[in-house]
Design an enzyme around this catalytic site. Structure first.
Site, PDB file in Angstrom:
ATOM      1  N   ASP A 186      28.022  41.190  36.297  1.00  0.00           N
ATOM      2  CA  ASP A 186      27.683  41.401  34.889  1.00  0.00           C
ATOM      3  C   ASP A 186      28.902  41.508  33.975  1.00  0.00           C
ATOM      4  O   ASP A 186      28.877  42.199  32.960  1.00  0.00           O
ATOM      5  CB  ASP A 186      26.804  42.664  34.717  1.00  0.00           C
ATOM      6  CG  ASP A 186      25.529  42.568  35.522  1.00  0.00           C
ATOM      7  OD1 ASP A 186      25.023  41.436  35.681  1.00  0.00           O
ATOM      8  OD2 ASP A 186      25.039  43.609  35.996  1.00  0.00           O
ATOM      9  N   GLY A 198      30.100  39.156  32.216  1.00  0.00           N
ATOM     10  CA  GLY A 198      29.960  38.292  31.037  1.00  0.00           C
ATOM     11  C   GLY A 198      30.257  36.839  31.394  1.00  0.00           C
ATOM     12  O   GLY A 198      30.618  36.029  30.531  1.00  0.00           O
ATOM     13  N   LYS A 199      30.038  36.510  32.659  1.00  0.00           N
ATOM     14  CA  LYS A 199      30.340  35.144  33.153  1.00  0.00           C
ATOM     15  C   LYS A 199      29.559  34.090  32.372  1.00  0.00           C
ATOM     16  O   LYS A 199      30.098  33.054  31.979  1.00  0.00           O
ATOM     17  CB  LYS A 199      29.991  35.044  34.657  1.00  0.00           C
ATOM     18  CG  LYS A 199      30.788  35.991  35.534  1.00  0.00           C
ATOM     19  CD  LYS A 199      30.327  35.978  36.970  1.00  0.00           C
ATOM     20  CE  LYS A 199      28.979  36.610  37.208  1.00  0.00           C
ATOM     21  NZ  LYS A 199      28.912  38.068  36.969  1.00  0.00           N
ATOM     22  N   ASN A 247      19.239  36.630  41.833  1.00  0.00           N
ATOM     23  CA  ASN A 247      19.764  38.003  41.643  1.00  0.00           C
ATOM     24  C   ASN A 247      20.694  38.022  40.437  1.00  0.00           C
ATOM     25  O   ASN A 247      20.919  39.058  39.829  1.00  0.00           O
ATOM     26  CB  ASN A 247      20.486  38.512  42.906  1.00  0.00           C
ATOM     27  CG  ASN A 247      21.488  37.533  43.488  1.00  0.00           C
ATOM     28  OD1 ASN A 247      21.520  36.356  43.123  1.00  0.00           O
ATOM     29  ND2 ASN A 247      22.304  37.985  44.416  1.00  0.00           N
ATOM     30  N   GLY A 254      21.910  37.325  36.596  1.00  0.00           N
ATOM     31  CA  GLY A 254      21.338  37.249  35.256  1.00  0.00           C
ATOM     32  C   GLY A 254      22.502  36.989  34.331  1.00  0.00           C
ATOM     33  O   GLY A 254      23.318  37.870  34.098  1.00  0.00           O
ATOM     34  N   HIS A 255      22.629  35.758  33.869  1.00  0.00           N
ATOM     35  CA  HIS A 255      23.768  35.365  33.037  1.00  0.00           C
ATOM     36  C   HIS A 255      23.293  35.162  31.605  1.00  0.00           C
ATOM     37  O   HIS A 255      22.486  34.274  31.332  1.00  0.00           O
ATOM     38  CB  HIS A 255      24.423  34.098  33.602  1.00  0.00           C
ATOM     39  CG  HIS A 255      25.023  34.306  34.961  1.00  0.00           C
ATOM     40  ND1 HIS A 255      25.593  33.303  35.702  1.00  0.00           N
ATOM     41  CD2 HIS A 255      25.158  35.432  35.707  1.00  0.00           C
ATOM     42  CE1 HIS A 255      26.040  33.806  36.851  1.00  0.00           C
ATOM     43  NE2 HIS A 255      25.778  35.085  36.873  1.00  0.00           N
ATOM     44  N   GLN A 279      27.455  37.200  40.596  1.00  0.00           N
ATOM     45  CA  GLN A 279      27.859  38.532  41.056  1.00  0.00           C
ATOM     46  C   GLN A 279      29.362  38.737  40.770  1.00  0.00           C
ATOM     47  O   GLN A 279      29.864  38.171  39.823  1.00  0.00           O
ATOM     48  CB  GLN A 279      27.532  38.734  42.547  1.00  0.00           C
ATOM     49  CG  GLN A 279      26.040  38.837  42.847  1.00  0.00           C
ATOM     50  CD  GLN A 279      25.308  37.502  42.867  1.00  0.00           C
ATOM     51  OE1 GLN A 279      25.692  36.599  43.582  1.00  0.00           O
ATOM     52  NE2 GLN A 279      24.259  37.378  42.087  1.00  0.00           N
ATOM     53  N   VAL A 335      34.896  39.759  22.065  1.00  0.00           N
ATOM     54  CA  VAL A 335      34.721  40.900  21.164  1.00  0.00           C
ATOM     55  C   VAL A 335      33.270  41.054  20.678  1.00  0.00           C
ATOM     56  O   VAL A 335      33.007  41.697  19.678  1.00  0.00           O
ATOM     57  CB  VAL A 335      35.683  40.790  19.954  1.00  0.00           C
ATOM     58  CG1 VAL A 335      37.129  40.924  20.404  1.00  0.00           C
ATOM     59  CG2 VAL A 335      35.488  39.461  19.212  1.00  0.00           C
TER      60      VAL A 335
HETATM   61  P1  GDP Z   1      27.025  38.000  33.679  1.00  0.00           P
HETATM   62  O1  GDP Z   1      26.029  38.317  34.730  1.00  0.00           O
HETATM   63  O2  GDP Z   1      28.441  38.146  34.164  1.00  0.00           O
HETATM   64  O3  GDP Z   1      26.805  36.685  33.012  1.00  0.00           O
HETATM   65  O4  GDP Z   1      26.842  39.119  32.552  1.00  0.00           O
HETATM   66  P2  GDP Z   1      25.436  39.670  31.974  1.00  0.00           P
HETATM   67  O5  GDP Z   1      24.843  38.642  31.103  1.00  0.00           O
HETATM   68  O6  GDP Z   1      24.593  40.210  33.072  1.00  0.00           O
HETATM   69  O7  GDP Z   1      25.932  40.933  31.178  1.00  0.00           O
HETATM   70  C1  GDP Z   1      26.836  40.843  30.129  1.00  0.00           C
HETATM   71  C2  GDP Z   1      26.171  41.424  28.872  1.00  0.00           C
HETATM   72  O8  GDP Z   1      27.154  41.686  27.907  1.00  0.00           O
HETATM   73  C3  GDP Z   1      25.202  40.471  28.215  1.00  0.00           C
HETATM   74  O9  GDP Z   1      24.182  41.202  27.623  1.00  0.00           O
HETATM   75  C4  GDP Z   1      26.060  39.778  27.164  1.00  0.00           C
HETATM   76  O10 GDP Z   1      25.304  39.294  26.067  1.00  0.00           O
HETATM   77  C5  GDP Z   1      26.951  40.918  26.741  1.00  0.00           C
HETATM   78  N1  GDP Z   1      28.306  40.528  26.304  1.00  0.00           N
HETATM   79  C6  GDP Z   1      29.095  39.532  26.767  1.00  0.00           C
HETATM   80  N2  GDP Z   1      30.307  39.582  26.187  1.00  0.00           N
HETATM   81  C7  GDP Z   1      30.285  40.633  25.342  1.00  0.00           C
HETATM   82  C8  GDP Z   1      31.261  41.216  24.470  1.00  0.00           C
HETATM   83  O11 GDP Z   1      32.412  40.795  24.370  1.00  0.00           O
HETATM   84  N3  GDP Z   1      30.857  42.315  23.756  1.00  0.00           N
HETATM   85  C9  GDP Z   1      29.614  42.840  23.856  1.00  0.00           C
HETATM   86  N4  GDP Z   1      29.328  43.915  23.132  1.00  0.00           N
HETATM   87  N5  GDP Z   1      28.682  42.315  24.673  1.00  0.00           N
HETATM   88  C10 GDP Z   1      29.014  41.230  25.409  1.00  0.00           C
HETATM   89  P1  IMO Z   2      25.376  38.650  38.035  1.00  0.00           P
HETATM   90  O1  IMO Z   2      25.602  37.248  38.502  1.00  0.00           O
HETATM   91  C1  IMO Z   2      25.246  42.880  39.139  1.00  0.00           C
HETATM   92  C2  IMO Z   2      23.824  43.826  43.167  1.00  0.00           C
HETATM   93  C3  IMO Z   2      22.514  44.559  43.292  1.00  0.00           C
HETATM   94  C4  IMO Z   2      22.754  45.333  44.571  1.00  0.00           C
HETATM   95  C5  IMO Z   2      23.553  44.347  45.416  1.00  0.00           C
HETATM   96  C6  IMO Z   2      22.718  43.544  46.400  1.00  0.00           C
HETATM   97  O2  IMO Z   2      24.408  38.778  36.928  1.00  0.00           O
HETATM   98  O3  IMO Z   2      26.676  39.348  37.797  1.00  0.00           O
HETATM   99  P2  IMO Z   2      21.005  41.520  46.133  1.00  0.00           P
HETATM  100  O4  IMO Z   2      19.726  41.419  45.377  1.00  0.00           O
HETATM  101  O5  IMO Z   2      22.031  40.509  45.756  1.00  0.00           O
HETATM  102  O6  IMO Z   2      20.792  41.577  47.622  1.00  0.00           O
HETATM  103  O7  IMO Z   2      21.595  42.970  45.737  1.00  0.00           O
HETATM  104  O8  IMO Z   2      24.176  43.463  44.497  1.00  0.00           O
HETATM  105  N1  IMO Z   2      23.770  42.575  42.382  1.00  0.00           N
HETATM  106  C7  IMO Z   2      24.270  42.440  41.144  1.00  0.00           C
HETATM  107  N2  IMO Z   2      24.829  43.342  40.320  1.00  0.00           N
HETATM  108  N3  IMO Z   2      25.169  41.587  38.758  1.00  0.00           N
HETATM  109  C8  IMO Z   2      24.628  40.663  39.583  1.00  0.00           C
HETATM  110  O9  IMO Z   2      24.641  39.333  39.295  1.00  0.00           O
HETATM  111  C9  IMO Z   2      24.105  41.084  40.821  1.00  0.00           C
HETATM  112  N4  IMO Z   2      23.497  40.445  41.846  1.00  0.00           N
HETATM  113  C10 IMO Z   2      23.312  41.354  42.788  1.00  0.00           C
HETATM  114  O10 IMO Z   2      22.293  45.416  42.194  1.00  0.00           O
HETATM  115  O11 IMO Z   2      23.582  46.443  44.319  1.00  0.00           O
HETATM  116 MG    MG Z   3      24.392  39.575  35.047  1.00  0.00          MG
END
Ligand code: GDP
Ligand code: IMO
Ligand code: MG
Length: 423
Positions: free
Chosen positions: A14, A16-17, A39, A41-42, A221, A410
């Site tokens: 998570d 911010g990929k 698993n 969520g981007h 991840q 930012v």
């Molecule tokens: P990912 O799994 O690495 O793609 O990241 P996620 O989407 O799960 O989580 C990142 C969260 O942070 C999302 O809700 C994005 O919209 C938000 N986000 C990304 N970059 C920024 C940033 O620079 N600032 C803020 N406030 N939010 C951000």
């Molecule tokens: P993105 O790509 C954050 C965590 C789960 C759990 C562990 C194992 O959005 O960054 P799984 O379902 O993969 O067997 O769970 O890994 N986990 C993540 N945490 N971001 C993710 O993906 C994750 N994918 C799995 O919360 O601790």
């Molecule tokens: Mg994510």
């Protein structure tokens, strides 16, 4: 030779990929996911829209070729939902998405096994996303998996064998689920999946690179969730590290170019397992509120804490990161003091290494405190807009990690991205 660049998470996911892959996409001819499954969520935000991608690469809105690689595990039901949502955004997915024959299929019974395994672990459960990831990769490694390419050859027979094995396993775990409705829904989704361009992605990708077309490999991840080098056993079941791009896409290490390592200006984790800098106080709650730290897939609260440079330097080493990207800097805007963990104290001894038994020992983070910047960073568009205190924070991180920061994010929107060094 054109090389493939890799973008991957350096923390516990998570980071911010999704946002940054979308930002970098116009520079590439293709984007490929190399591991993980739903698993992930981007999140992408642009034009006042917010989209969460789970199996589909984050290049889908701006790139003509997107590939789901052989290292990915795919749930046809979730894929169909996601695909239809994207098509509703005006994207002709059938034209721009290719799927590897070698990607493994997640069956409904994999999800049931995921839940049953977690239940059996009791208090020591991992806190998985419940998407069947572990059981699907287990089947792959134990050579019992079902692959996308299998859909076209004696599929019914292979599926029945898989299903019966799973039902046996579930019975042994004390579960007797009713699966008929789940199966029907899954088999419908399988028919939908078969309508896509299903390819030998390793040939496609290598030939693409041979022909001078560029590729961005998108990780899911984060490094600390890697099955080999993460905080085992509290990890996911795939190789999230740079080497995973080679195995997941079938490309040689010689073909890897830049390795973009992405991290938050602080740190989060969702699910169980060690997290040395976790904050249990008001500051942790404040980070969660300001950063909207709730899972993109499960909605679960993310655990929050200060940046952990010990774990980050370890991740930089494992991946051979060449360029850093710092995310969510704006979340720290209002803090009078910001802290960075530069060492751990374990049993009275100070170390700058991430320990083997991080889940079993008591880790006390050693912090360096720095003045905060009390400035709204969300409007910054160029490095000159950054206050001195924020520049000092970045410089401190770069010095500790020994790698330059190239992009600073930012805000969640595509446009809230400051390039601080040439790309
Ligand atoms: P990912 O799994 O690495 O793609 O990241 P996620 O989407 O799960 O989580 C990142 C969260 O942070 C999302 O809700 C994005 O919209 C938000 N986000 C990304 N970059 C920024 C940033 O620079 N600032 C803020 N406030 N939010 C951000
Ligand atoms: P993105 O790509 C954050 C965590 C789960 C759990 C562990 C194992 O959005 O960054 P799984 O379902 O993969 O067997 O769970 O890994 N986990 C993540 N945490 N971001 C993710 O993906 C994750 N994918 C799995 O919360 O601790
Ligand atoms: Mg994510």
């Amino acid at each position: 030779m054109v090389k493939a660049d890799v973008l991957l998470g350096l923390q516990w996911g998570d980071e911010g990929k999704g946002k940054i892959v979308d930002v970098l996409t116009p520079r590439y001819d293709a984007v490929a996911r190399f591991q993980g499954g739903p698993n992930a969520g981007h999140t992408l935000e642009f034009d006042n829209k917010k989209v969460v991608l789970r199996s589909i690469p984050s290049g889908i809105f701006l790139c003509r070729t997107n590939i789901i690689g052989g290292g990915v595990v795919l749930d046809p039901v979730l894929f169909m939902q996601e695909a239809k949502e994207i098509e509703n955004n005006g994207i002709d997915l059938h034209k721009i998405l290719k799927i590897s024959k070698k990607a493994h299929l997640i069956l409904p019974t994999h999800r049931l096994l995921d839940a049953a395994n977690e239940k059996a672990k009791g208090a020591s459960k991992i806190g998985t996303t419940g998407k069947g990831i572990g059981p699907t990769y287990t089947d792959k490694i134990s050579r019992n998996g079902l692959r996308v390419g299998d859909l076209f050859d004696r599929f019914g027979e292979k599926y029945e064998r898989c299903l019966n094995r799973h039902l046996d396993m579930l019975r042994r775990l004390g579960e007797t689920p009713e699966t008929a409705a789940l199966e029907r829904q899954w088999l419908d989704a399988v028919e939908y999946l078969k309508g896509y361009d299903i390819i030998d992605s390793e040939y496609y990708i290598n030939e693409m690179l041979d022909n001078g077309r560029s590729l961005l490999c998108e990780g899911a991840q984060g490094t600390m969730l890697d099955v080999d080098y993460g905080s085992y056993p509290f990890v996911t079941s795939s190789n999230t590290v740079c080497a995973g791009a080679c195995t997941g896409l079938g490309i040689s290490p010689h073909r890897i170019g830049e390795v973009y390592g992405i991290f938050k200006a602080y740190c989060t984790r969702v699910g169980a397992g060690p997290f040395p800098t976790e904050l249990f106080d008001e500051t942790g709650k404040h980070l969660r509120d300001l950063g909207h730290e709730y899972g993109a897939v499960t909605g679960r609260e993310r655990r929050c804490g200060w940046i952990d440079l010990v774990a980050l330097r370890y991740s930089v080493m494992i991946n051979g990161v060449t360029r850093l990207i710092m995310m969510k800097s704006d979340v720290l805007d209002g803090f009078g003091t910001v802290r960075a963990c530069t060492a751990y104290e374990i049993d009275g001894k100070v170390t700058d290494r991430f320990p083997f038994d991080a889940d079993a020992v008591d880790i006390k983070p050693v912090y360096t405190d720095m003045p905060g910047w009390n400035t709204d960073l969300t409007k910054a568009t160029k490095p000159e807009d950054f206050p001195a205190e924020f520049k000092a924070y970045i410089a401190f991180i770069e010095k500790y990690l020994g790698v330059p920061v190239h992009i600073v994010s930012v805000g969640p929107d595509r446009t809230q991205t400051v390039v601080v060094r040439d790309l």
